[in-house]
Enzyme design. Sequence first.
Site, short mmCIF file in Angstrom:
data_model
loop_
_atom_site.label_atom_id
_atom_site.label_comp_id
_atom_site.label_asym_id
_atom_site.label_seq_id
_atom_site.Cartn_x
_atom_site.Cartn_y
_atom_site.Cartn_z
N ASN A 8 0.87 -1.18 0.00
CA ASN A 8 0.00 0.00 0.00
C ASN A 8 0.91 1.23 0.00
O ASN A 8 1.51 1.54 1.02
CB ASN A 8 -0.90 -0.02 1.25
N TRP A 9 0.98 1.88 -1.16
CA TRP A 9 1.89 3.02 -1.28
C TRP A 9 1.34 4.29 -0.64
O TRP A 9 2.04 5.30 -0.58
CB TRP A 9 2.24 3.24 -2.76
N LYS A 10 0.07 4.26 -0.22
CA LYS A 10 -0.54 5.46 0.37
C LYS A 10 -0.30 6.67 -0.54
O LYS A 10 -0.33 6.52 -1.75
CB LYS A 10 0.00 5.69 1.79
N HIS A 91 -9.47 0.92 4.69
CA HIS A 91 -8.21 1.16 5.42
C HIS A 91 -8.49 2.09 6.60
O HIS A 91 -9.27 3.04 6.48
CB HIS A 91 -7.16 1.76 4.48
N GLU A 93 -6.90 4.44 7.84
CA GLU A 93 -6.63 5.87 7.61
C GLU A 93 -7.83 6.54 6.94
O GLU A 93 -8.08 7.73 7.15
CB GLU A 93 -5.34 6.03 6.80
N GLU A 166 -5.38 -5.21 10.55
CA GLU A 166 -4.36 -4.20 10.77
C GLU A 166 -4.64 -3.46 12.08
O GLU A 166 -5.46 -2.52 12.09
CB GLU A 166 -4.36 -3.19 9.62
N GLY A 172 2.51 1.94 10.70
CA GLY A 172 3.47 3.03 10.56
C GLY A 172 4.17 3.42 11.85
O GLY A 172 4.83 4.46 11.92
N SER A 211 3.44 -2.46 10.26
CA SER A 211 4.90 -2.44 10.42
C SER A 211 5.57 -3.76 10.04
O SER A 211 6.56 -4.16 10.67
CB SER A 211 5.27 -2.03 11.85
N GLY A 232 2.78 -1.32 4.23
CA GLY A 232 2.81 0.09 3.88
C GLY A 232 4.22 0.56 3.57
O GLY A 232 4.75 0.36 2.47
N GLY A 233 4.88 1.14 4.56
CA GLY A 233 6.19 1.76 4.35
C GLY A 233 7.22 0.88 3.67
O GLY A 233 7.97 1.35 2.80
#
Length: 258
Positions: A8-10, A91, A93, A166, A172, A211, A232-233
């Site tokens: 997930n590149w956000k 998600h 967010e 999640e 993150g 993470s 993600g990251g």
Amino acid sequence: MNKLVAGNWKMHGVAADLQQVRAIAEASRRFPSVDVALCVPATLIERAARAVPGFAIGAQDVHFADKGAYTGCVCTAMLIDAGASLAIVGHSERRDAQRESDADVKAKADAALGAGLAVILCVGENLAVREAGNAVRTVSDQLDASLPHGPAVASGVPDRLAVAYEPIWAIGTGKVASCEDIAEMHAAVRDRLAAAYGDAAQRVRILYGGSVKPSNAPEIFGVADVDGALVGGASLKAEDFVPIVAAAAAVEAAPPIA
Ligand code: PEP
């Protein structure tokens, strides 16, 4: 069932980052037992899909309506037209910043699955809920209110649906749920899937997200009922993401540890 490792590149990624998409797609071919996907920003979907034919490029959200007066939104037909084959819905967010409810998430999942996209449906508890001992109950309630039901199920939905557990406090932050907590939650998710889909629940992949990185991926993939990861990251660079895909491939043959 292949494990699924999705990035997930956000809100990260411009044309220069297509080199990472190419590198990840190329390296992923070495691991045919793992399904790999990248959910990039909407602006990059078409170029990414053209850059890596046959590799799964996805969206990070989709609107529930098929068209209309929804300024700034993107519908299923637009995603498919751009070359996407899957979409993340729910998600945390977006649940948080865009105030998306379980009903919104269900409508999005219904729309995406109905249009033929694969779906990663996200659920997860915040820290206060976890510390109060209500994590399993909260996630189970989210699932009962957001899983697609009805005719869509009969038309092969379980094969195109994944649920990503999640924990919000792990996204993150560098914090990761313990293997025991992941095992407990994934078993609860499987239980709610069984209530919704019966035997077909076994075909729905349950991903862990929060993470995940090369150093913790082998342990996480060894937990029972972990069928992959939403990352993600660590999905932004091939040098971080490809070792996670490799860890998923390595654990295929090994029995779960919890
Ligand atoms: C996510 O955005 O879904 C996620 C799990 O992020 P991270 O891996 O950076 O915690």
